[in-house]
Design a protein around this motif. Structure first.
Motif, PDB file in Angstrom:
ATOM      1  N   LYS A 142      -0.244   4.213  -0.896  1.00  0.00           N
ATOM      2  CA  LYS A 142      -1.085   5.379  -0.571  1.00  0.00           C
ATOM      3  C   LYS A 142      -1.183   5.611   0.934  1.00  0.00           C
ATOM      4  CE  LYS A 142      -3.900   4.744  -4.743  1.00  0.00           C
ATOM      5  NZ  LYS A 142      -5.233   4.350  -5.269  1.00  0.00           N
ATOM      6  N   ALA A 155      -8.160  -6.993  -1.240  1.00  0.00           N
ATOM      7  CA  ALA A 155      -6.700  -7.129  -1.317  1.00  0.00           C
ATOM      8  C   ALA A 155      -6.306  -8.509  -1.849  1.00  0.00           C
ATOM      9  CB  ALA A 155      -6.069  -6.886   0.054  1.00  0.00           C
ATOM     10  N   ASN A 210       0.857  -1.186   0.000  1.00  0.00           N
ATOM     11  CA  ASN A 210       0.000   0.000   0.000  1.00  0.00           C
ATOM     12  C   ASN A 210       0.895   1.239   0.000  1.00  0.00           C
ATOM     13  OD1 ASN A 210      -1.921   2.023   0.384  1.00  0.00           O
ATOM     14  ND2 ASN A 210      -3.193   0.727   1.678  1.00  0.00           N
ATOM     15  N   GLN A 228       0.001  -1.400  -6.515  1.00  0.00           N
ATOM     16  CA  GLN A 228      -0.757  -0.882  -5.378  1.00  0.00           C
ATOM     17  C   GLN A 228      -1.734  -1.956  -4.906  1.00  0.00           C
ATOM     18  OE1 GLN A 228      -0.863   1.714  -3.332  1.00  0.00           O
ATOM     19  NE2 GLN A 228      -2.826   1.211  -2.385  1.00  0.00           N
ATOM     20  N   ASP A 256      -4.486  -2.564  -1.833  1.00  0.00           N
ATOM     21  CA  ASP A 256      -5.200  -1.744  -0.845  1.00  0.00           C
ATOM     22  C   ASP A 256      -5.336  -2.448   0.506  1.00  0.00           C
ATOM     23  OD1 ASP A 256      -5.573   0.371  -2.690  1.00  0.00           O
ATOM     24  OD2 ASP A 256      -7.254  -0.717  -3.590  1.00  0.00           O
TER      25      ASP A 256
END
Length: 387
Positions: free
Chosen positions: A41, A83, A39, A67, A69
């Motif tokens: 972000k 995920a 992740n 990416q 999550d």
């Protein structure tokens, strides 16, 4: 034998940045194509700016990044299902042949995906959730989960001796011990004494720490697990104006720690420094490293401090005792939440001016040794070589 495509998987980008750059380089040196899934972000214990720089670094290393999550902690059913699907898609679309997973949730989702997609999985436990002397509640909750997923674990890597011993209770196919994730002892030892003194003076001046002050630091995420609040309470109890304390790290406990500092009127003596990328100056400026996490696999911030010659107070019920093995480099508390015990041990170190006088015990934690061990594991597990 076809090209190996290995996915390094972790719930947060910080685990890639702090613990896996060397692993990526080792795999690439063996001829593998490396992918990273995490992740970016919500990157964990690094800032979003550092996370963006990590992406640039991975690009420059020819690493494909994805990416995923992941949520922190145990996540939610919906988020974990998403995920898992993302990881399965990465495996399918990139013909992934092996996964090296980190963090409890990352390890669970990796093993579910590996089982579903018939891909080999190595899981590195950066401190099992259940441990010798740990709460019974954690054993009742987490041991059955880990025991179940152990059946889908091709290899379990532990980074402290206690976890390696406990791993014998788990039905994994193979188990390994490595001494942490590696530290750069050579780089640290090459810092000249004049530079160390210069860094000490500069950082103490910047933080308004006088020569007569006893300067304590902690390095780590602002979380309940890292237990910075107990150190603040112990400093309040000691009521010694010459004790100064600084914490390097970011996290969701920041507001609670700020409130505690204000409640005890310690604003002039306790500081939250935020994320610091180069900690050399802070280690040399300090007189003591407080690293009394409630749970810790090894404690890289503690080990790194010892490598810089900084005396440490750690928690006896963690992997820290692998490198705090004598009072020459640190002391261990029996209970990290006992304010009286923590206050007394701080007082003892201050009054006796205890110094770290030996780093002999940590030579095995150097990257040169750890990387060699990881290379052997990768060769055996991902490349099928008998080493």
């Amino acid at each position: 034998m076809g090209k190996k495509r290995i996915l390094i998987l972790a719930t947060t980008a910080s685990m890639i940045e702090q613990f896996n750059i060397h692993n990526i380089k080792i795999l690439q040196s063996l001829g593998a194509e490396v992918h990273v899934g995490t992740n970016f972000k919500n990157p964990g214990t690094i800032t979003k700016d550092i996370s963006k720089k990590l992406i640039s670094k991975l690009n420059s290393m020819n690493v494909t990044y994805h990416q995923i999550d992941f949520m922190r902690g145990i996540g939610t059913h919906r988020a974990n299902k998403k995920a898992l699907q993302q990881v399965c898609n990465v495996i399918k679309e990139n013909n992934i042949t092996g996964i090296h997973a980190h963090s409890p949730l990352g390890g669970i989702i990796a093993r579910r995906a590996g089982h579903k997609m018939n891909v080999k999985v190595i899981y590195t436990a950066h401190g099992l959730q259940f441990f010798k002397g740990g709460p019974l509640r954690d054993w009742f909750i987490f041991f059955p989960i880990e025991w179940f997923y152990a059946h889908w674990t091709d290899a379990l890597i532990t980074i402290n001796q206690d976890d390696y011993s406990i791993s014998n209770l788990l039905p994994v196919k193979r188990r390994y011990y490595i001494p942490g994730v590696g530290i750069d002892l050579q780089r640290i030892s090459d810092i000249p004494e004049t530079r160390r003194k210069e860094l000490r003076e500069n950082v103490r001046k910047k933080l308004n720490v006088k020569d007569s002050d006893f300067f304590i630091i902690s390095v780590g995420e602002l979380s309940k697990r890292k237990n910075h609040a107990t150190v603040i309470k112990a400093i309040h109890k000691l009521n010694d104006p010459h004790i100064k304390y600084a914490i390097a790290g970011i996290g969701n406990e920041k507001n609670n720690l700020c409130n505690l500092i204000r409640e005890y009127h310690l604003e002039n003596r306790v500081k939250l420094l935020g994320y610091i990328s180069n900690l050399d100056g802070l280690y040399y400026a300090a007189d003591l490293n407080m690293f009394i996490s409630k749970r810790e696999g090894l404690g890289l911030g503690g080990l790194d401090g010892v490598a810089h010659g900084l005396y440490i107070i750690g928690n006896k019920r963690t992997g820290m005792k692998d490198y705090i093995s004598s009072p020459e480099n640190g002391l261990l508390v029996n209970s990290p939440i006992d304010i009286d015990e923590v206050a007394n041990v701080i007082k003892k170190v201050k009054e006796k001016r205890l110094k770290c006088s030996s780093i002999e015990d940590i030579k095995g934690f150097d990257h040169s040794n750890v990387d060699k061990m990881m290379q052997q594991i990768y060769l055996k597990e991902f490349f099928g070589e008998n080493v």
